[in-house]
Design a protein around this motif. Structure first.
Motif, PDB file in Angstrom:
ATOM      1  N   ARG A   1      -1.300  40.124 -12.563  1.00 12.04           N
ATOM      2  CA  ARG A   1      -2.510  39.991 -13.421  1.00 12.04           C
ATOM      3  C   ARG A   1      -1.936  38.403 -13.579  1.00 12.04           C
ATOM      4  NH1 ARG A   1      -5.073  39.343 -17.268  1.00 12.04           N
ATOM      5  NH2 ARG A   1      -7.397  40.241 -17.786  1.00 12.04           N
TER       6      ARG A   1
ATOM      7  N   PHE B   1      -3.274  36.063 -11.596  1.00 11.99           N
ATOM      8  CA  PHE B   1      -5.064  36.154 -11.182  1.00 11.99           C
ATOM      9  C   PHE B   1      -5.497  35.344 -12.363  1.00 11.99           C
ATOM     10  CE2 PHE B   1      -9.196  37.648 -12.026  1.00 11.99           C
ATOM     11  CZ  PHE B   1      -9.552  37.994 -10.464  1.00 11.99           C
TER      12      PHE B   1
ATOM     13  N   ASP C   1     -11.421  45.591 -11.261  1.00  8.73           N
ATOM     14  CA  ASP C   1     -12.502  43.992 -11.870  1.00  8.73           C
ATOM     15  C   ASP C   1     -13.010  44.685 -13.035  1.00  8.73           C
ATOM     16  OD1 ASP C   1     -14.466  45.016 -11.185  1.00  8.73           O
ATOM     17  OD2 ASP C   1     -14.509  43.997  -8.611  1.00  8.73           O
TER      18      ASP C   1
END
Length: 203
Positions: A144, A147, A74
């Motif tokens: 990704r 996300f 993160d």
């Protein structure tokens, strides 16, 4: 034409990451072990594919791979250890998650931190040369993107649905006007929005 493997002696895993150049969000990495006979006419570097092609290929990869895994690091960890080390860490996490242990690792790019005692090769532009690295690039990119799509609604002024966290003019302007979100990498410099967009080709 992409090649199915780099060497034939060991089980080979391809690794790649997505999101190194972003202002916001995690860096994702994938590790993929494909059958030596794998071939797909469309599969190549994920940046050369459109979104529909990448998601179609993700299904093919996840169905046909001997093993695959996707991991992330993160933005807070990126700020703590820097993006290069975070990229290596994400790749190591993905390799840890594989259900089949590779005997050799192919990594896209020119640098990698050795993983356990497994030999590796760094291949510049490897995602356009070897299927396993290309497959890893597709998985890292699509996971990704998922996300960033999932968090985009919480912070609509950053336009993450379109820029995925990369430093487009609209994204940089929004950071200057609204400040950082909890997902921004605070150690990354936000340049003048009128400057050239360096990472637009990665969207």
């Amino acid at each position: 034409m992409l090649l199915s493997f780099y060497q034939q002696e060991f089980i080979e895993a391809g690794c790649d990451e997505a999101g190194r150049g972003c202002l916001a969000g995690p860096v994702f990495a994938a590790a993929v072990i494909l059958p030596p006979t794998f071939h797909h006419e469309l599969l190549t570097d994920s940046k050369q594919l459109n979104a529909a092609q990448r998601y179609a290929l993700r299904t093919v990869i996840e169905t046909e791979a001997v093993a695959f895994a996707v991991a992330m690091v993160d933005n807070h960890e990126i700020d703590r250890i820097n993006i290069l080390n975070a990229s290596f860490l994400a790749m190591h996490k993905a390799l840890d998650m594989l259900t089949v242990r590779p005997g050799y690792i192919l990594v896209d790019g020119n640098r990698f931190k050795k993983y356990a005692n497994v030999p590796h090769s760094c291949i510049i532009k490897g995602d356009g040369k070897y299927f396993s690295i290309a497959a890893a690039s597709v998985l890292a990119k699509t996971y990704r993107d998922d996300f960033m799509h999932n968090i985009a609604g919480q912070y609509p002024h950053y336009d993450w649905l379109n820029n995925k966290g990369y430093p487009t003019v609209k994204h940089r302007t929004a950071v200057i006007e609204h400040g950082f979100s909890p997902f921004h990498r605070k150690t990354f410099r936000v340049t003048d929005p009128q400057l050239e967009i360096l990472f637009e080709d990665e969207l």
